[in-house]
Design a protein around this motif. Structure first.
Motif, PDB file in Angstrom:
ATOM      1  N   VAL A 122      -4.052  19.438  -5.999  1.00  0.00           N
ATOM      2  CA  VAL A 122      -4.499  20.797  -5.710  1.00  0.00           C
ATOM      3  C   VAL A 122      -6.011  20.922  -5.868  1.00  0.00           C
ATOM      4  CG1 VAL A 122      -4.401  23.190  -6.479  1.00  0.00           C
ATOM      5  CG2 VAL A 122      -2.309  21.888  -6.303  1.00  0.00           C
ATOM      6  N   VAL A 123      -6.510  20.542  -7.032  1.00  0.00           N
ATOM      7  CA  VAL A 123      -7.918  20.767  -7.342  1.00  0.00           C
ATOM      8  C   VAL A 123      -8.819  19.875  -6.497  1.00  0.00           C
ATOM      9  CG1 VAL A 123      -9.675  20.670  -9.150  1.00  0.00           C
ATOM     10  CG2 VAL A 123      -7.411  21.603  -9.661  1.00  0.00           C
ATOM     11  N   SER A 124      -8.380  18.658  -6.192  1.00  0.00           N
ATOM     12  CA  SER A 124      -9.227  17.787  -5.382  1.00  0.00           C
ATOM     13  C   SER A 124      -9.451  18.380  -4.007  1.00  0.00           C
ATOM     14  CB  SER A 124      -8.615  16.387  -5.275  1.00  0.00           C
ATOM     15  OG  SER A 124      -7.350  16.414  -4.660  1.00  0.00           O
ATOM     16  N   HIS A 125      -8.416  18.972  -3.428  1.00  0.00           N
ATOM     17  CA  HIS A 125      -8.598  19.645  -2.133  1.00  0.00           C
ATOM     18  C   HIS A 125      -9.566  20.812  -2.277  1.00  0.00           C
ATOM     19  CE1 HIS A 125      -7.254  21.250   1.847  1.00  0.00           C
ATOM     20  NE2 HIS A 125      -7.646  22.378   1.277  1.00  0.00           N
ATOM     21  N   THR A 178      -6.623  19.314 -23.495  1.00  0.00           N
ATOM     22  CA  THR A 178      -5.776  18.179 -23.119  1.00  0.00           C
ATOM     23  C   THR A 178      -5.841  17.924 -21.619  1.00  0.00           C
ATOM     24  OG1 THR A 178      -4.266  18.654 -24.947  1.00  0.00           O
ATOM     25  CG2 THR A 178      -3.429  17.257 -23.174  1.00  0.00           C
ATOM     26  N   ILE A 179      -5.735  18.990 -20.840  1.00  0.00           N
ATOM     27  CA  ILE A 179      -5.770  18.864 -19.380  1.00  0.00           C
ATOM     28  C   ILE A 179      -7.125  18.346 -18.916  1.00  0.00           C
ATOM     29  CG2 ILE A 179      -5.581  20.150 -17.212  1.00  0.00           C
ATOM     30  CD1 ILE A 179      -3.770  22.142 -18.718  1.00  0.00           C
ATOM     31  N   MET A 180      -8.176  18.747 -19.613  1.00  0.00           N
ATOM     32  CA  MET A 180      -9.539  18.412 -19.201  1.00  0.00           C
ATOM     33  C   MET A 180      -9.755  16.910 -19.095  1.00  0.00           C
ATOM     34  SD  MET A 180     -13.137  19.012 -21.197  1.00  0.00           S
ATOM     35  CE  MET A 180     -12.741  17.632 -22.270  1.00  0.00           C
ATOM     36  N   ARG A 181      -9.144  16.141 -19.997  1.00  0.00           N
ATOM     37  CA  ARG A 181      -9.397  14.697 -20.013  1.00  0.00           C
ATOM     38  C   ARG A 181      -9.025  14.052 -18.682  1.00  0.00           C
ATOM     39  NH1 ARG A 181      -7.701  15.350 -25.524  1.00  0.00           N
ATOM     40  NH2 ARG A 181      -5.526  14.868 -25.023  1.00  0.00           N
ATOM     41  N   HIS A 182      -7.916  14.480 -18.117  1.00  0.00           N
ATOM     42  CA  HIS A 182      -7.504  13.951 -16.812  1.00  0.00           C
ATOM     43  C   HIS A 182      -8.356  14.543 -15.704  1.00  0.00           C
ATOM     44  CE1 HIS A 182      -4.936  12.746 -13.463  1.00  0.00           C
ATOM     45  NE2 HIS A 182      -4.969  13.998 -13.063  1.00  0.00           N
ATOM     46  N   LEU A 183      -8.573  15.850 -15.761  1.00  0.00           N
ATOM     47  CA  LEU A 183      -9.280  16.545 -14.691  1.00  0.00           C
ATOM     48  C   LEU A 183     -10.731  16.074 -14.586  1.00  0.00           C
ATOM     49  CD1 LEU A 183      -8.353  18.655 -12.678  1.00  0.00           C
ATOM     50  CD2 LEU A 183      -9.285  20.417 -14.167  1.00  0.00           C
ATOM     51  N   GLU A 184     -11.347  15.787 -15.706  1.00  0.00           N
ATOM     52  CA  GLU A 184     -12.732  15.324 -15.682  1.00  0.00           C
ATOM     53  C   GLU A 184     -12.855  14.016 -14.904  1.00  0.00           C
ATOM     54  OE1 GLU A 184     -16.459  14.258 -18.699  1.00  0.00           O
ATOM     55  OE2 GLU A 184     -14.509  14.866 -19.521  1.00  0.00           O
ATOM     56  N   ASN A 185     -11.909  13.115 -15.085  1.00  0.00           N
ATOM     57  CA  ASN A 185     -11.940  11.852 -14.352  1.00  0.00           C
ATOM     58  C   ASN A 185     -11.827  12.079 -12.853  1.00  0.00           C
ATOM     59  OD1 ASN A 185     -12.127  10.363 -16.723  1.00  0.00           O
ATOM     60  ND2 ASN A 185      -9.908  10.139 -16.931  1.00  0.00           N
ATOM     61  N   ALA A 240     -12.216  24.678 -21.592  1.00  0.00           N
ATOM     62  CA  ALA A 240     -12.934  23.424 -21.826  1.00  0.00           C
ATOM     63  C   ALA A 240     -13.997  23.306 -20.742  1.00  0.00           C
ATOM     64  CB  ALA A 240     -11.989  22.239 -21.775  1.00  0.00           C
ATOM     65  N   THR A 241     -15.128  22.753 -21.093  1.00  0.00           N
ATOM     66  CA  THR A 241     -16.199  22.557 -20.109  1.00  0.00           C
ATOM     67  C   THR A 241     -16.672  21.105 -20.165  1.00  0.00           C
ATOM     68  OG1 THR A 241     -17.920  23.219 -21.674  1.00  0.00           O
ATOM     69  CG2 THR A 241     -16.999  24.942 -20.261  1.00  0.00           C
ATOM     70  N   PHE A 242     -17.123  20.634 -19.035  1.00  0.00           N
ATOM     71  CA  PHE A 242     -17.729  19.314 -18.968  1.00  0.00           C
ATOM     72  C   PHE A 242     -18.735  19.318 -17.829  1.00  0.00           C
ATOM     73  CE2 PHE A 242     -13.737  19.274 -16.631  1.00  0.00           C
ATOM     74  CZ  PHE A 242     -14.074  18.729 -15.401  1.00  0.00           C
ATOM     75  N   THR A 243     -19.613  18.347 -17.843  1.00  0.00           N
ATOM     76  CA  THR A 243     -20.668  18.262 -16.840  1.00  0.00           C
ATOM     77  C   THR A 243     -20.517  16.980 -16.046  1.00  0.00           C
ATOM     78  OG1 THR A 243     -22.194  19.530 -18.226  1.00  0.00           O
ATOM     79  CG2 THR A 243     -23.154  18.250 -16.429  1.00  0.00           C
ATOM     80  N   VAL A 244     -20.527  17.134 -14.716  1.00  0.00           N
ATOM     81  CA  VAL A 244     -20.479  15.990 -13.812  1.00  0.00           C
ATOM     82  C   VAL A 244     -21.802  15.976 -13.063  1.00  0.00           C
ATOM     83  CG1 VAL A 244     -19.314  14.914 -11.858  1.00  0.00           C
ATOM     84  CG2 VAL A 244     -17.983  16.129 -13.601  1.00  0.00           C
ATOM     85  N   ASN A 245     -22.636  14.991 -13.378  1.00  0.00           N
ATOM     86  CA  ASN A 245     -24.005  14.978 -12.860  1.00  0.00           C
ATOM     87  C   ASN A 245     -24.657  16.307 -13.216  1.00  0.00           C
ATOM     88  OD1 ASN A 245     -23.348  12.462 -11.967  1.00  0.00           O
ATOM     89  ND2 ASN A 245     -23.241  12.997  -9.804  1.00  0.00           N
ATOM     90  N   ASP A 246     -25.008  17.132 -12.232  1.00  0.00           N
ATOM     91  CA  ASP A 246     -25.651  18.404 -12.558  1.00  0.00           C
ATOM     92  C   ASP A 246     -24.741  19.600 -12.310  1.00  0.00           C
ATOM     93  OD1 ASP A 246     -25.589  18.073  -9.866  1.00  0.00           O
ATOM     94  OD2 ASP A 246     -27.636  18.738  -9.484  1.00  0.00           O
ATOM     95  N   ILE A 247     -23.435  19.364 -12.204  1.00  0.00           N
ATOM     96  CA  ILE A 247     -22.478  20.452 -12.013  1.00  0.00           C
ATOM     97  C   ILE A 247     -21.738  20.718 -13.320  1.00  0.00           C
ATOM     98  CG2 ILE A 247     -20.440  21.252 -10.758  1.00  0.00           C
ATOM     99  CD1 ILE A 247     -21.205  19.473  -8.454  1.00  0.00           C
ATOM    100  N   GLU A 248     -21.815  21.956 -13.793  1.00  0.00           N
ATOM    101  CA  GLU A 248     -21.045  22.350 -14.969  1.00  0.00           C
ATOM    102  C   GLU A 248     -19.661  22.806 -14.511  1.00  0.00           C
ATOM    103  OE1 GLU A 248     -20.773  25.995 -18.183  1.00  0.00           O
ATOM    104  OE2 GLU A 248     -22.736  25.513 -17.327  1.00  0.00           O
ATOM    105  N   VAL A 249     -18.626  22.206 -15.052  1.00  0.00           N
ATOM    106  CA  VAL A 249     -17.256  22.523 -14.666  1.00  0.00           C
ATOM    107  C   VAL A 249     -16.558  23.228 -15.824  1.00  0.00           C
ATOM    108  CG1 VAL A 249     -15.044  21.627 -13.858  1.00  0.00           C
ATOM    109  CG2 VAL A 249     -17.173  20.521 -13.134  1.00  0.00           C
ATOM    110  N   LEU A 250     -15.989  24.383 -15.525  1.00  0.00           N
ATOM    111  CA  LEU A 250     -15.224  25.148 -16.509  1.00  0.00           C
ATOM    112  C   LEU A 250     -13.746  25.092 -16.147  1.00  0.00           C
ATOM    113  CD1 LEU A 250     -14.716  27.379 -18.721  1.00  0.00           C
ATOM    114  CD2 LEU A 250     -15.174  29.057 -16.915  1.00  0.00           C
ATOM    115  N   LEU A 251     -12.911  24.745 -17.091  1.00  0.00           N
ATOM    116  CA  LEU A 251     -11.456  24.823 -16.945  1.00  0.00           C
ATOM    117  C   LEU A 251     -10.951  25.884 -17.906  1.00  0.00           C
ATOM    118  CD1 LEU A 251      -8.627  23.854 -16.021  1.00  0.00           C
ATOM    119  CD2 LEU A 251      -8.733  22.158 -17.878  1.00  0.00           C
ATOM    120  N   SER A 252     -10.342  26.932 -17.353  1.00  0.00           N
ATOM    121  CA  SER A 252      -9.785  28.004 -18.182  1.00  0.00           C
ATOM    122  C   SER A 252      -8.296  28.111 -17.882  1.00  0.00           C
ATOM    123  CB  SER A 252     -10.479  29.334 -17.880  1.00  0.00           C
ATOM    124  OG  SER A 252      -9.957  30.366 -18.691  1.00  0.00           O
TER     125      SER A 252
END
Length: 646
Positions: free
Chosen positions: A335-338, A264-271, A240-252
């Protein structure tokens, strides 16, 4: 891996016997596109690119064949190295031990002498004729019982299903050629896809190795550090991919049973990542960020070191697949926030020791409090400033850091520990970089808020230093405290000199009181024989007895009864207990009624004693942090600035 006590708690709820490791967390060097002359350790006389080929099709005995092509100029002898250590892991992993059947050849395929000099070093004579070296690489996930490689630092080879490629485990470097360009070619099954922040290059035409059953990828890197800073995961697409401002984030995501979906995981992680980017503001150091999530099975031959390893533009995360979505989300948040905050430090603020990392004779930086401590502090602070947790939860996490830091040597110079982190007694205190390291940053934050009437904090300091240095401009390790003083206040350098360079323990309550926060004691409900994950009893394999022991004070019931540490429990109300039926204690005590008579028969030294009492509701005394409602107005105002409370 992370790392983190809260993750440990979350995972222990799922499985008591899971082996939790964090490690984080890596101080990765190397920047995509970076080749500044000030960072070069040795003059590169041979600028020919290194070409590396990985074959993920013809896997044999769980091993991948690697071919490294090179053109040697002006030398009769050349040395090839695999890393002993990679930045931020703080232990010798010796990736050369994964190499088997290494051979060297000239342009005509004639063998050239190659001799192993040590675990990670091979010497090649007649080097001017050298065209390529070929070898087989084993992985680490399925053999963690025989080595200490932290799972997110390691590799996985699961034929036709999954390949986790931390590239330093597959490709090494030659003498004086770490600054050469690297070209990486990977042949892989066509039903799999690569997930990475590395930019895939065009072959210019359809590669000759492509068929209906396999494809090839081509990646180009400016130098060795750039290549190993871009992990790649091949798996059946679950992205799943999403964009935060000008950063493209890939979750694999790799989930062998397909239990967890990236969508499913992306919805939480994007926030979470959106909140992090809001917290950081105008700091922009990457255009793409990849989260490679490997969810491990419970099998004996699968990864067991849960946590994450960050790179400049990505992170490799390993967690148990058995986690429910409800448990997985908070584990990923911590984990990911760190790891995501590492795009600030050490990516844009780091010393020459980090920028010019020596993979076999490393020189460590003095400032792990910055690289890991500040990052860890940000991973907590952003959650309160962005409304993801309550003030109560935030103060609980700060108190948890204070309690955890107390488990380590508080009289040890933090800079000395950092500089010598690979040696004892310093290495056993490594985990403290995430505990006391975060608290050091908290104290700096509080001091800056106090000096600026709440206007500036440590995030402002980090932003200022990021602009002053940046990815291609490392600082001198020995001058950093002076640099911090110039960018902030003399009181900050005085604090660092006293508590980080020297060995004066920090009085955290002194700093928290500046914000109107103080220590207080609260009675917390407990079970009779365990509090949270800390039991008050244990079984002795030697004597088969049940002993009262604990790293925390006993609960109110056991204190009222008169139990002491070291007492042996013989019976309760005439029911005998021993190692064989120790777990009955937990079920039996659930049936007790408040006010019932209770008799514990215990052995203390050479005496047999009866301890009698009434059953009472057990509680434990716990020190907590609490806002002082009678604190002066200026302290209350500083607290609001600290947590960005409107």
């Amino acid at each position: 891996m992370q790392k983190i006590n809260r993750i440990i708690t979350i995972l222990l709820v799922v499985c008591t016997f899971i082996n939790l490791v964090t490690g984080c967390k890596t101080l990765q060097l190397g920047v995509q596109g970076a080749s500044s002359p000030v960072t070069t350790q040795k003059t590169v006389t041979n600028t020919s690119p290194i070409r590396a080929y990985l074959d993920l099709i013809n896997v044999v005995d769980d091993k991948v064949k690697v071919e490294v092509q090179v053109k040697i100029e002006g030398s009769d002898t050349i040395n090839y190295y695999m890393p002993k250590i990679v930045p931020g892991t703080y232990q010798n992993n010796n990736f050369g031990n994964l190499i088997e059947d290494i051979k060297a050849y000239d342009q005509n395929g004639v063998a050239i002498a190659i001799q192993k000099q040590s675990n990670n070093h091979w010497k090649i004579t007649n080097a001017r004729k050298l065209h390529k070296i070929v070898y087989w690489v084993n992985d680490t996930f399925d053999s963690e019982d025989i080595h200490k490689v932290f799972s997110p630092t390691g590799s996985n080879i699961l034929k036709d299903k999954n390949f986790v490629l931390n590239l330093y485990a597959f490709v090494g470097y030659f003498d004086n050629m770490k600054e050469n360009h690297y070209k990486l070619f990977i042949k892989y099954p066509s039903h799999l896809e690569a997930s990475t922040s590395a930019k895939e290059m065009s072959f210019g035409q359809k590669p000759p190795v492509s068929t209906s059953k396999h494809n090839s990828d081509y990646f180009a890197f400016d130098r060795y550090a750039d290549m190993i800073d871009h992990p790649i995961m091949y798996s059946i697409p679950n992205k799943a991919t999403f964009t935060v401002n000008d950063i493209e984030v890939l979750l694999s995501v790799y989930s062998n049973s397909s239990r967890h979906k990236a969508s499913t995981i992306m919805r939480h992680l994007e926030n979470v990542i959106r909140a992090q980017k809001n917290f950081l503001g105008d700091i922009n150091s990457t255009k793409k960020y990849s989260i490679l999530l490997y969810l491990a099975s419970a099998k004996a031959d699968d990864a067991k070191g849960f946590g994450a390893l960050e790179h400049n533009t990505s992170t490799v995360v390993v967690l148990p697949e058995s986690l429910s979505t409800k448990k997985l989300n908070p584990a990923l948040t911590d984990v990911v926030s760190h790891e995501f905050f590492h795009i600030v430090t050490p990516l844009t603020i780091h010393s020459k020791e980090i920028h010019n990392f020596d993979y076999n004779e490393p020189k460590m930086s003095q400032h792990l409090w910055l690289y890991e401590g500040t990052t860890e502090y940000f991973s907590i602070l952003f959650q309160i400033t962005q409304g993801l947790i309550s003030k109560k939860q935030f103060l609980e996490r700060i108190m948890e850091k204070i309690e955890n830091a107390a488990l380590f040597d508080d009289t040890m110079s933090f800079t000395t520990m950092s500089k010598n982190i690979l040696k004892e007694p310093y290495q056993k205190n490594y985990r403290n970089v995430y505990e006391k390291g975060a608290l050091i940053s908290m104290c700096i934050d509080i001091l800056m808020r106090e000096k600026s009437s709440g206007q500036y904090g440590i995030l402002d300091l980090v932003k200022k230093l990021s602009k002053q240095f940046g990815a291609d401009k490392p600082f001198e390790d020995s001058e950093f405290i002076k640099i911090v003083e110039q960018a902030s206040y003399p009181e900050i350098s005085a604090f660092l000199q006293k508590h980080v360079v020297n060995n004066t323990p920090i009085d955290y309550e002194f700093y928290l009181k500046k914000l109107g926060v103080h220590y207080t004691v609260k009675n917390i409900p407990s079970s009779y024989f365990i509090y949270q994950q800390e039991p008050f009893v244990k079984g002795s394999e030697a004597t088969k007895e049940v002993l009262f022991t604990s790293d925390i004070p006993f609960n109110s019931f056991l204190k009222k009864l008169g139990v002491r540490k070291g007492d042996v429990l013989l019976s309760i109300n005439q029911k005998k207990y021993n190692l064989k039926n120790i777990y009955d204690l937990f079920g039996d005590s659930d049936k007790w009624n408040i006010g019932d008579d209770i008799i514990f028969k215990i052995k203390r030294d050479d005496s047999i004693l009866d301890l009698t009492s009434k059953v009472v509701k057990p509680t434990v005394e716990k020190i907590i942090l609490q806002q002082d409602i009678s604190a002066p107005a200026e302290q209350k105002a500083l607290f609001k600035k600290w947590i960005d409370e409107l």
